[in-house]
Motif scaffolding. Structure first.
Motif, PDB file in Angstrom:
ATOM      1  N   PHE A  54       0.842  -1.205   0.000  1.00 48.94           N
ATOM      2  CA  PHE A  54       0.000   0.000   0.000  1.00 48.94           C
ATOM      3  C   PHE A  54       0.875   1.252   0.000  1.00 48.94           C
ATOM      4  CE2 PHE A  54      -3.227  -2.624   2.651  1.00 48.94           C
ATOM      5  CZ  PHE A  54      -3.739  -3.200   1.495  1.00 48.94           C
ATOM      6  N   ARG A  88      -0.929   4.572  -1.369  1.00 44.03           N
ATOM      7  CA  ARG A  88      -2.349   4.493  -1.020  1.00 44.03           C
ATOM      8  C   ARG A  88      -2.457   4.216   0.482  1.00 44.03           C
ATOM      9  NH1 ARG A  88      -5.921   3.824  -5.168  1.00 44.03           N
ATOM     10  NH2 ARG A  88      -7.396   4.391  -3.507  1.00 44.03           N
ATOM     11  N   TYR A 143      -5.535   2.668   3.001  1.00 43.44           N
ATOM     12  CA  TYR A 143      -5.757   1.278   3.378  1.00 43.44           C
ATOM     13  C   TYR A 143      -4.923   0.903   4.603  1.00 43.44           C
ATOM     14  CZ  TYR A 143      -7.876   1.176  -1.248  1.00 43.44           C
ATOM     15  OH  TYR A 143      -8.660   1.448  -2.351  1.00 43.44           O
ATOM     16  N   GLN A 144      -3.704   1.412   4.652  1.00 46.67           N
ATOM     17  CA  GLN A 144      -2.871   1.196   5.821  1.00 46.67           C
ATOM     18  C   GLN A 144      -3.466   1.882   7.049  1.00 46.67           C
ATOM     19  OE1 GLN A 144       1.235   2.117   5.139  1.00 46.67           O
ATOM     20  NE2 GLN A 144       1.829   1.883   7.274  1.00 46.67           N
TER      21      GLN A 144
END
Length: 469
Positions: A136, A141, A144-145
Motif C-alpha cells: 500500500f 495508497r 488502506y494502511q
C-alpha cells in the motif's frame, strides 16, 4: 499528483490513524499498568520487547524493499508482491519453529513463558499485515494502511477491556493481542484482493539478498530500542521494567507520530532518487527543518511538565519514573534526525550504510546498558538510549554531508529556531494549570517562528501549494 500534496495527503491519513491508535494504546496501557501492576506490566513489556525480533526475522527487510521498488516502478508490483509473499511464508515457517522451541531455553517459566509464546504469535501474524501495508505504501495508497492501523488498535483495545472486565490475567492479555492480529490480517487480505490483485506466490533469493540490509537494520534497531527492557528484566526484575516502560511507552508514542511522516515521504524520496537529485536534497533538508521545529516544543513541554504527565497518565505509583522520562524525551530530537536520514540513505540504495551505523549503535547501546544498569537501574537505561541516539546522529550526518545532501550551511538559520525557543520557555514556569501553560507556550513559540523568520518564504510557498494556491 504533486509530490508535496501526495506527501501531505498520505501524512494526514497516517496521522489520523496515529492519533486513533495512540489514543487507543494510551487507554489500554493505562488500564494494563494499573490493572496488572508494575510487575505484571513488566512481564508483558518484556515479552513485547523480546519477541519483536520474530516479526523482523519473518520480514528480513522485504517490506521496505518492496515499498522502494514499487514506488520506483509500479508496473512490477504483481511480480514483486508474489515473490515477497513466497519469501515471507518460508521465513515465517522457520520463525514458527523457533517460537515452539523458545520455552526450552528456560529463560522464562510459567505464566511469563506463556505470555512470550502468545505475544510471539501476535508478532508473527502482524508481520503479514505489515507485508500488505508495505505494498500500500509503495503505491502511496496510505488510506488502506490507515484503516488497518485503526482496526488493529480497536481489536486490541476491545480485547484488553474485555480481559479486565472478566478479571483475566496477563496471559489472557497476550491471547487478546494474538486474536486482534488475526482479525486485522483478515482485513488486509480481503481489501488487497478486492482493490489490487491476487499475488501469484513464488520465491526469489535475490530479493532476500537485496532486502537483507534492511532486515539486519531492523534487528539492530530492535536491539537498541528494546534490549534495555530485557536487560532490566534479567538484571533488576519486573518492577524496574515496569517503571522504565511507563515513560518509554510515551517515547514510542512520540516516535509513532514522527514515523507517520517518514512512511509518507519514503516512496517520494525513492522516486526522486531516480528522477531528480536536487528534489531529493530539497526534500531531505526541509524534512530535517520541519521535524526539528516540531521536536523543540515537544521536548520542552514534556520536560517541564513531566510530574503532571506521569501522575495523570499512570498513577502515584509511577512517580519514580519522572527523571527517566525527562532524560528519555531528550532522545526524540535525535530520533527525528536519524529517522529521516536513514530514509534518505535507504531511498538512495545506501541501506548497507544504514545497517552499519545502526549495528554500531546497537552494540554501543548494549555496552552502555551493561555499564550503567547495575549502578543506576532504569535511569542508566534511559541515559543509554539518549547516548545511542546522539552517536547515531553524528554518524548519519557525517555520511549525508559526504554525499552532498547536507552541510555546515544548513545550520546558518538555527539561531532563529533557538530564539523562538528561548522567548517561549519562561511560559512553562507560569504558576497555572499544566494544559494552560502548554497552550501559552505553543502560542508564543509559533509567534516566535514568524517573528524571527524561522518560517521563511520557501516554507510559505510550500504551505500555499498544499492549499492549492
Amino acid at each position: 499528483m504533486d509530490p508535496k500534496r501526495t506527501v501531505a495527503r498520505n501524512t494526514l491519513f497516517l496521522l489520523a490513524a496515529a492519533i486513533f491508535t495512540n489514543l487507543a494504546a494510551f487507554v489500554w496501557n493505562v488500564y494494563l499498568a494499573r490493572y496488572l501492576g508494575a510487575a505484571g506490566f513488566g512481564v508483558l513489556s518484556a515479552a513485547l520487547a523480546l519477541t519483536g525480533v520474530f516479526s523482523i526475522l519473518a520480514d528480513l527487510g522485504t517490506g521496505t524493499y518492496l515499498t522502494r521498488e514499487i514506488a520506483r516502478d509500479p508496473e512490477r508490483a504483481p511480480e514483486l508482491a508474489g515473490k515477497g509473499l513466497g519469501n515471507r511464508l518460508i521465513l515465517s515457517l522457520i520463525v514458527l519453529v523457533l517460537v515452539f522451541l523458545f520455552p526450552l531455553t528456560g529463560i522464562y517459566r510459567g505464566a511469563a513463558a506463556a505470555v512470550v509464546m502468545f505475544i510471539a504469535g501476535y508478532m508473527l501474524v502482524s508481520s503479514f499485515g505489515s507485508f500488505f501495508n508495505s505494498i500500500f505504501q509503495g503505491f502511496q495508497r496510505m488510506e488502506y494502511q490507515t484503516i488497518w492501523n485503526i482496526l488493529n488498535s480497536l481489536f486490541i483495545l476491545a480485547g484488553v477491556l474485555l480481559v479486565v472486565w472478566l478479571g483475566g490475567d496477563v496471559v489472557s492479555v497476550a491471547i487478546a493481542y494474538l486474536i486482534a492480529a488475526i482479525l486485522s490480517l483478515t482485513y488486509s487480505i480481503l481489501i488487497f484482493r478486492k482493490r489490487f490483485f491476487t499475488p501469484r506466490i513464488s520465491s526469489d533469493l535475490n530479493m532476500l539478498r537485496e532486502s537483507l540490509p534492511f532486515g539486519i537494520t531492523s534487528v539492530f534497531s530492535l536491539i537498541y530500542f528494546w534490549i534495555d527492557s530485557v536487560m532490566l528484566s534479567l538484571m533488576k526484575g519486573d518492577v524496574s521494567v515496569g517503571l522504565y516502560s511507563a515513560p518509554y511507552r510515551l517515547l514510542t508514542v512520540i516516535a509513532s507520530f514522527y514515523s507517520v511522516y517518514l512512511l509518507a515521504v519514503f516512496p517520494v524520496m525513492s522516486r526522486f532518487y531516480v528522477e531528480s537529485s536536487e528534489s531529493l536534497r530539497f526534500t531531505y533538508r526541509r524534512s530535517i527543518k520541519y521535524l526539528i521545529m516540531i521536536a523543540i516544543p515537544l521536548i520542552s513541554i514534556v520536560f517541564f511538565l513531566t510530574p503532571d504527565i506521569i501522575r495523570i497518565i499512570y498513577s502515584e505509583e509511577y512517580l519514580r519514573s519522572v527523571p527517566a522520562l525527562q532524560v528519555l524525551i531528550l532522545a526524540s530530537a535525535f530520533m527525528f534526525i536519524n529517522g529521516v536520514t536513514s530514509n534518505l540513505l535507504g531511498s538512495a540504495d545506501r541501506q548497507v550504510t544504514v545497517t552499519r551505523i545502526t549495528g554500531l549503535g546497537a552494540l554501543f547501546n548494549v555496552a552502555v546498558n551493561l555499564l550503567l544498569i547495575p549502578g543506576f537501574n532504569f535511569m542508566g537505561a534511559s541515559a543509554a538510549t539518549v547516548l545511542t541516539e546522539l552517536l547515531m546522529t553524528a554518524l548519519f550526518l557525517r555520511t549525508v554531508t559526504c554525499m552532498g545532501y547536507a552541510g555546515p550551511g544548513d545550520l546558518k538559520g538555527a539561531w532563529r529556531l533557538a530564539a523562538a525557543s528561548v522567548i517561549s520557555l519562561p511560559t512553562l514556569l507560569i504558576p497555572v494549570n499544566p494544559p494552560i501553560r502548554a497552550m501559552v507556550f505553543l502560542i508564543v513559540y509559533t509567534a516566535g517562528l514568524f517573528i524571527f523568520r524561522a518560517v521563511d518564504d520557501v516554507d510559505i510557498q510550500i504551505m500555499r501549494s498544499l492549499l492549492g494556491k
